[in-house]
Design an enzyme around this catalytic site. Sequence first.
Site, PDB file in Angstrom:
ATOM      1  N   VAL A   1       0.824  -1.210   0.000  1.00 58.26           N
ATOM      2  CA  VAL A   1       0.000   0.000   0.000  1.00 58.26           C
ATOM      3  C   VAL A   1       0.858   1.260   0.000  1.00 58.26           C
ATOM      4  CG1 VAL A   1      -1.765   1.278   1.237  1.00 58.26           C
ATOM      5  CG2 VAL A   1      -1.919  -1.211   1.084  1.00 58.26           C
TER       6      VAL A   1
ATOM      7  N   ALA B   1      -6.132  19.472  -5.094  1.00 58.66           N
ATOM      8  CA  ALA B   1      -5.863  19.832  -3.704  1.00 58.66           C
ATOM      9  C   ALA B   1      -5.668  21.334  -3.530  1.00 58.66           C
ATOM     10  CB  ALA B   1      -4.617  19.098  -3.214  1.00 58.66           C
TER      11      ALA B   1
ATOM     12  N   ILE C   1     -13.424   1.644  -2.232  1.00 57.34           N
ATOM     13  CA  ILE C   1     -14.782   2.196  -2.312  1.00 57.34           C
ATOM     14  C   ILE C   1     -14.905   3.322  -1.292  1.00 57.34           C
ATOM     15  CG2 ILE C   1     -17.215   1.578  -2.398  1.00 57.34           C
ATOM     16  CD1 ILE C   1     -16.328  -1.366  -2.044  1.00 57.34           C
TER      17      ILE C   1
ATOM     18  N   GLU D   1      -3.746 -14.699   3.383  1.00 57.59           N
ATOM     19  CA  GLU D   1      -2.435 -14.727   4.033  1.00 57.59           C
ATOM     20  C   GLU D   1      -2.062 -16.169   4.377  1.00 57.59           C
ATOM     21  OE1 GLU D   1      -0.848 -11.783   4.892  1.00 57.59           O
ATOM     22  OE2 GLU D   1      -2.476 -10.450   4.288  1.00 57.59           O
TER      23      GLU D   1
ATOM     24  N   ASP E   1     -11.089  -9.251  10.687  1.00 57.45           N
ATOM     25  CA  ASP E   1     -10.865  -8.106   9.808  1.00 57.45           C
ATOM     26  C   ASP E   1     -12.174  -7.384   9.499  1.00 57.45           C
ATOM     27  OD1 ASP E   1      -9.169  -6.645   7.652  1.00 57.45           O
ATOM     28  OD2 ASP E   1     -10.844  -7.477   6.511  1.00 57.45           O
TER      29      ASP E   1
ATOM     30  N   LYS F   1     -13.593  -3.460  10.618  1.00 55.51           N
ATOM     31  CA  LYS F   1     -14.195  -2.492   9.694  1.00 55.51           C
ATOM     32  C   LYS F   1     -15.604  -2.120  10.154  1.00 55.51           C
ATOM     33  CE  LYS F   1     -11.511  -4.403   5.852  1.00 55.51           C
ATOM     34  NZ  LYS F   1     -11.496  -5.481   4.842  1.00 55.51           N
TER      35      LYS F   1
END
Lengths: 428, 428
Positions: free
Chosen positions: A15, A34, A138, A192, A203, A207
């Site tokens: 990431v 920006a 999203i 994983e 996980d 969220k």
Amino acid sequence: MSTPFRLGIAGLGTVGAGVVKIVQAHGDMLASKAGRPVEIAAVSAMNRGRNRGVDLAGYAWEDDVTRLAHRADVDCVVEVIGGSDGPARALVSQALAHGKHVVTANKALMARHGNELADAAEKAGVALSFEAAVAGGIPVIKAVGEGLAANRLSRVYGVMNGTCNFILSEMEKRKADYGDVLTEAQRLGYAETDPSFDVGGIDAAHKLAVLAALAFGTRVDFDGVVTEGIERVTLADIETARDMGYSIKLLAVARMHETGLEQRVRPCMVAETTEIGALKGVTNAVVAEGDFVGKCVFSGPGAGQGPTASAIIADVIDAARSIVRPAFGRPAAGLVAAPRLQHGDEHSPYYLRFMLADRPGALAQIAAALGAEGVSIHRMRQYGQGDPVPVVIETHDAPRDAIDAAVAAIAALPVSMIAPVAIRIEEV
Amino acid sequence: MSTPFRLGIAGLGTVGAGVVKIVQAHGDMLASKAGRPVEIAAVSAMNRGRNRGVDLAGYAWEDDVTRLAHRADVDCVVEVIGGSDGPARALVSQALAHGKHVVTANKALMARHGNELADAAEKAGVALSFEAAVAGGIPVIKAVGEGLAANRLSRVYGVMNGTCNFILSEMEKRKADYGDVLTEAQRLGYAETDPSFDVGGIDAAHKLAVLAALAFGTRVDFDGVVTEGIERVTLADIETARDMGYSIKLLAVARMHETGLEQRVRPCMVAETTEIGALKGVTNAVVAEGDFVGKCVFSGPGAGQGPTASAIIADVIDAARSIVRPAFGRPAAGLVAAPRLQHGDEHSPYYLRFMLADRPGALAQIAAALGAEGVSIHRMRQYGQGDPVPVVIETHDAPRDAIDAAVAAIAALPVSMIAPVAIRIEEV
């Protein structure tokens, strides 16, 4: 407006490298959106030597990630280390204390320490943003927190873990067992080596806890999420579900009741023709229901380098524009500590599967046990002629407690040859 | 932060009354999210006496709607009058000139005058927001303009007119003709007495032009939208489409090519199992495709009192927080006047329907005419034994010009008994 907005990127895994790629690829566009150039001032990761496929030569390097919080040339810390404690938490706390904006993809951190961090950000007058922490690319945090802000929301739910959805939809597509598909998912990089965070529902629970706080104006209550993974979902149940018009999904659901906040992550059956039921592969989808807007559905890629980095940069642009909202949309001090719903009271139809000895009267005993708990039958199917023979029942709406009691009673009957299965049917 | 943010509401039809309802119902929540109370200072509409189901007693009344732009007690004008010119345009221009934020649901106004209004808003340093103008309650303006801002978008498309989608899906469901379903839609309030704006594709074209400008950083070019309505879609084509795995949708598509901007609203065939293909009734859906995020889908209610007012209030909250972005996400002066794509160059597979005399060699003539234009056949179906007999062809990818030429040649053949139909098949 031409002062650059300078990032300190903590973590250069998939990431982090994606964030670098976007800044390098879209510099002019980001500056235009920006209102000022977006630049990378410094980066930090465990291993300086590793080749990450991006050129880091122009950026300062910090061996100690928490130093990013102290650099005068960093306006905003991008935290993509992961982990609910350790360096990620230390860095974010220090960054906020030093008046840096923070953009994070860390759902575990926000689920476990979101309340105190939101408070710290507010006191410092900086942004603490986490679009990338829920449903990847999203923009659901923006949609729920801003786009639907006019509404009192009653329910937010969806498929928030792509690994689980990939496994469940592959099991259905290939008529394969859980273990085989998990192995394939690991080979493809969708799961994983230790898959327990994903397949165990943790996980998705992270969220959900974060999303629920934003949706309902409640304090984050991760420990209040009732969590069950997909490890015990069988191909037999997936195929029976399909035969009855349902798909099995790992559904994360938060609903505000008069008596408390319901939060659960659990395999559920949903009508296969709905947006959620039809969702295949690693795609995520989040649904929000509000009193004025009705129902909105947001779907797309829930993980991966590009999508997650896309969400991070959206937050960066807002911070570069000096847009500072409370982290959970409302002042942290005003977030309500909602009581947890007593889950035994949840009403829902259920799918029940029994493996019965092929013996006269077996079915009558099942029906009697359900009747004794006040659970009524909507439809019933008996499959094949084997011994034991699978019998599947769809109940009418019933409280979870009644279902549990009936299932326990049936499990104890001599005609019940294998432990019964009970899966909630969710109206989506 | 306790200075109230005061609205002047222009127009008290369905949507205007909805805005009043939300402000009255959710005052505390809005104050918490906006960081200050949101209040209505003044309202204006054509007919003061009419009962609108909301209590307007506490608000100042203006007979002349443009007076809202001049009131010192109005921080933000909410324009829900409609119409691309006349009082709506006068009001919005004057409000911006007087330094008021403007929130509008007016797609016609933004499609025709969005460039000059964006410029005026920027010069005045105020917000010009129009979430409610595209896809009703679904926060797609926020999603595309902010949530996906990290991406170079390649295509935005979707079903942006609920009336048309209701008519097309009802035709399919009830096997009914266009005229019958239109009458029913009018009875249910889903279609206007004069439905031409909706069924002719103009409404969707307004929305597409606005969305494209935001997505691509281009100047709004409504006149560049190639528009065709649903009036000529027949039940026969809907049923044949279904038989081949497609749904017919009024699709609004904007795509950036190297050679220009493609914008079109036209009935298309899409695979029935996709999010767009499966969309029923008045629901809208918008899809955005970006280079880092991939594909995101946003669906929900595209019209109606609650959803539209919900979108307006989301914009109001942002304005109350003094969040001022350029109207189309990038400075108005930097928006590009993109050349229009020459539509003859568009490549796509096509659905073609011919009504042929039941005569030996008829099919060979069709195949020869297609071959002469370089159009190759992917699959072909002949239905029934009537005379004329329907023959349906799905082509491989072909330029629009070649399809048009082949269809014209076939229409002129003696074996072609009724004008052929050509419908683009869109990959969604």
